[in-house]
Write an enzyme that holds these catalytic residues in place. Structure first.
Site, mmCIF file in Angstrom:
data_model
loop_
_atom_site.group_PDB
_atom_site.id
_atom_site.type_symbol
_atom_site.label_atom_id
_atom_site.label_comp_id
_atom_site.label_asym_id
_atom_site.label_seq_id
_atom_site.Cartn_x
_atom_site.Cartn_y
_atom_site.Cartn_z
ATOM 1 N N LYS B 45 3.009 -26.295 35.760
ATOM 2 C CA LYS B 45 1.683 -26.897 35.679
ATOM 3 C C LYS B 45 0.772 -26.032 34.811
ATOM 4 O O LYS B 45 0.937 -24.812 34.749
ATOM 5 C CB LYS B 45 1.127 -27.020 37.099
ATOM 6 C CG LYS B 45 0.045 -28.050 37.209
ATOM 7 C CD LYS B 45 -0.187 -28.488 38.630
ATOM 8 C CE LYS B 45 -1.595 -29.079 38.719
ATOM 9 N NZ LYS B 45 -1.944 -29.978 37.591
ATOM 10 N N ASN B 127 -1.179 -27.265 25.800
ATOM 11 C CA ASN B 127 -1.672 -28.583 26.206
ATOM 12 C C ASN B 127 -3.037 -28.821 25.574
ATOM 13 O O ASN B 127 -4.051 -28.336 26.078
ATOM 14 C CB ASN B 127 -1.732 -28.643 27.734
ATOM 15 C CG ASN B 127 -2.219 -29.986 28.243
ATOM 16 O OD1 ASN B 127 -2.546 -30.876 27.457
ATOM 17 N ND2 ASN B 127 -2.281 -30.134 29.550
ATOM 18 N N CYS B 130 -4.849 -33.039 27.612
ATOM 19 C CA CYS B 130 -5.107 -33.558 28.952
ATOM 20 C C CYS B 130 -6.372 -34.401 28.949
ATOM 21 O O CYS B 130 -7.438 -33.932 28.567
ATOM 22 C CB CYS B 130 -5.259 -32.439 29.978
ATOM 23 S SG CYS B 130 -5.593 -33.116 31.612
ATOM 24 N N LYS B 165 1.684 -29.930 22.870
ATOM 25 C CA LYS B 165 1.774 -31.254 23.502
ATOM 26 C C LYS B 165 0.653 -32.127 22.964
ATOM 27 O O LYS B 165 -0.529 -31.817 23.158
ATOM 28 C CB LYS B 165 1.674 -31.110 25.019
ATOM 29 C CG LYS B 165 1.957 -32.412 25.777
ATOM 30 C CD LYS B 165 2.140 -32.126 27.259
ATOM 31 C CE LYS B 165 2.546 -33.340 28.053
ATOM 32 N NZ LYS B 165 2.805 -33.006 29.468
#
Lengths: 249, 317
Positions: B45, B127, B130, B165
């Site tokens: 995570k 990331n 998100c 990502k």
């Protein structure tokens, strides 16, 4: 699935044969595959290690629970569990009472079934529902020998009002009494408020849940952390919390 | 059949199946349900420099063939991760991908620097996509210059293999992929969730505490495949594909669309052992489709690679 009953309109109780689930602690839950993309967390209403059967009593509220309610006898269900932290066993030397609202009653019955024989004082069960036909497991609590108080929102059965009135009276007589509660959030908030959110007031919570094993952090509720409010997972730290652990928004 | 996958900077997976970030916790949570050593890797995570509290509940909502989530990247911070979770992951025989997040370029840089000092991290996943974070997060993933800045800052701090990502919530995901490739990314992972919402009709309010959330699950698979297919044709670096993968055949689709490896997420909530099942089934499925090795499947549906004559034959089957 070995047995199926309809205890009240819109409510179904399913018995499954699974010694693993039958060994659950009351208050723990089963995470059940239904038709949808998420499992459904459902608490246990009965746990019988002798037969290896466990029962789940739930309300039919959406596509998942409807699918589950329509399963045929003999169906094989995909269940992850038992999961979460159940109710701690009460101190048998001190009085305890169970406070359940609607579909929050079943996990308290699983607890009562295991604890009642050891209790030194007759336990009290306060059962609330919207209306008479939705009062769950009343006869079962009476058979355990509990003092049973019923409340309904419309007064069609027992006292008109919520479980909070009878609980306040019970707490007045038993200021050191242990309380175990499960029901709608508004009810639990009120239970916390009148019991002083003590560490021997226990509440089983519901929340929209993802994985059920603590990985996704979806099913959180607000906790009373050492450094201010923090989020706790219903699936892992709960679903049973003590009153002092929780903050009700 | 050998399912091993070789990726840049010496990153070797025993198979192409990686648990997707956000669906597999920080490592230990699924250990009693899943044989983690069977997996090609685990993407943990998202990790930030300091703990993030996350969004108010409800944080998850079921939708047709999918789920919406608004977790808000709750995590206990990179320091607690290194002390509390990483020792467990080091003992687990699978590759560890650390997903990193930040509100600012410097926060991404800090997390990358911290993780680069730790043994047991095999790759980073940046990331920038998100949808549940107001500042940072997805906004970096919608602007090629900002995405490149984040990647350059991470590259400055680490020799680890780094994948970025990318977001589907932008008109030209390919532009973001190209920008981070130029800034030093070793791989692209695609895609993150799509912004969506649901209404709780009973309570007359948005279903999620964060109002909007990220849509994942089978509902988004066609979109994910389209983006993987586009990105794989544009960049020279490998693509790790994801979005709604639920079966072995889904994995094959992503491989054919150009993914060198895949991540599996939402289906794990329903069937924790599905990734293991896919790993077990993959060799037979690939063989039945007429391939001798996994590598030959990768990109086999891309333009110039797809086999027109076999499509003709199919009509007579």
């Amino acid at each position: 699935m070995v047995k199926r009953q309809v205890p009240a309109p819109g409510h179904v109780e399913l018995w499954v044969h699974s010694p693993v689930l039958a060994g659950a602690t009351p208050g723990q839950f089963a995470h059940v595959v239904t038709q949808g993309t998420l499992r459904r967390p459902i608490s246990f209403s009965r746990l019988d290690v002798d037969t290896g059967n466990a029962a789940m009593l739930f309300q039919v509220v959406g596509v998942g629970t409807r699918w589950l309610a329509n399963q045929e006898m003999g169906a094989v269900l995909d269940i992850l569990g038992p999961l979460g932290r159940g109710f701690p066993v009460p101190d048998a030397r001190r009085p305890w009472c169970l406070v359940g609202g609607g579909v929050g009653i079943p996990p308290l019955f699983a607890a009562a079934s295991q604890w009642t024989s050891a209790a030194r004082m007759t336990p009290t069960a306060i059962l609330g529902a919207r209306t008479e036909s939705l009062v769950l497991l009343e006869e079962e609590f009476r058979q355990l020998g509990h003092v049973v108080w019923i409340t309904t929102d419309d007064g069609s059965r027992g006292m008109k009002g919520t479980v909070i009135g009878p609980l306040a009276r019970w707490l007045a007589k038993n200021p050191q009494g242990q309380v175990y509660a499960c029901g709608p959030t508004a009810m639990l908030r009120a239970v916390g408020a009148i019991s002083g959110q003590r560490d021997d007031v226990w509440m089983a919570l519901e929340q929209r849940m993802g994985c059920g094993v603590g990985a996704c952090l979806a099913c959180v509720v607000l906790g009373n952390g050492p450094e201010g409010p923090d989020y706790r997972r219903v699936c892992t730290e709960g679903p049973v919390f003590s009153g002092e652990e929780l903050i009700f928004p | 059949m050998n399912l091993a996958v070789s990726l840049p900077r010496g990153l070797k997976l025993k198979n192409p199946i990686i648990a997707a970030s956000g669906t597999f916790g920080f490592g230990p949570e699924y250990a009693s349900f899943v044989d983690m050593s069977v997996l090609g890797g685990i993407s943990v995570k998202g990790l930030s420099p300091d703990p993030w509290p996350g969004n108010p509940p409800p944080r998850v909502w079921e939708t047709p063939m999918g789920i919406l989530n608004s977790i808000g990247l709750q995590n206990h911070g990179v320091e607690v991760f290194c002390q509390q979770d990483l020792p467990f992951l080091r003992e687990t025989d699978t590759r560890v991908v650390a997903n990193i997040i930040g509100h600012t370029v410097d926060e991404y840089r800090q997390v990358a620097a911290r993780l680069s000092r730790e043994p047991g991290i095999d790759a980073l996943e940046v990331n920038i996509s998100c949808p549940n974070i107001k500042e940072g997060g997805m906004s970096f993933g919608q602007n090629p210059d900002q995405a490149a800045q984040v990647m350059a800052a991470v590259r400055f701090e680490t020799d680890l293999p780094v994948m970025v990502k990318i977001s589907p919530n932008t008109t030209y995901p390919v532009e973001i992929a190209e920008a981070v490739e130029d800034a030093g990314a070793d791989m692209i992972s695609a895609i993150n969730t799509l912004v969506g919402m649901a209404i709780d009709v009973k309570h007359r309010r948005p279903a999620l505490g964060g109002v909007t959330g990220g849509l994942s699950g089978p509902a988004i698979k066609p979109i994910a495949l389209r983006i993987v297919y586009e990105v794989a044709q544009t960049v020279k670096i490998p693509v790790v594909g994801m979005g709604g993968i639920s079966s072995t055949m889904d994995v094959v689709e992503f491989l054919m669309a150009g993914a060198a490896a895949v991540m599996v997420g939402t289906i794990t909530f329903q069937y924790p052992r599905r990734m293991q099942e896919i790993v077990a089934e993959l060799p037979e499925v690939i063989t039945e489709l007429g391939f001798d090795c996994l590598q030959d499947v990768v990109g086999s549906a891309l333009p110039g690679r797809s086999n027109a004559s076999s499509m003709m034959e199919a009509e007579y089957e």
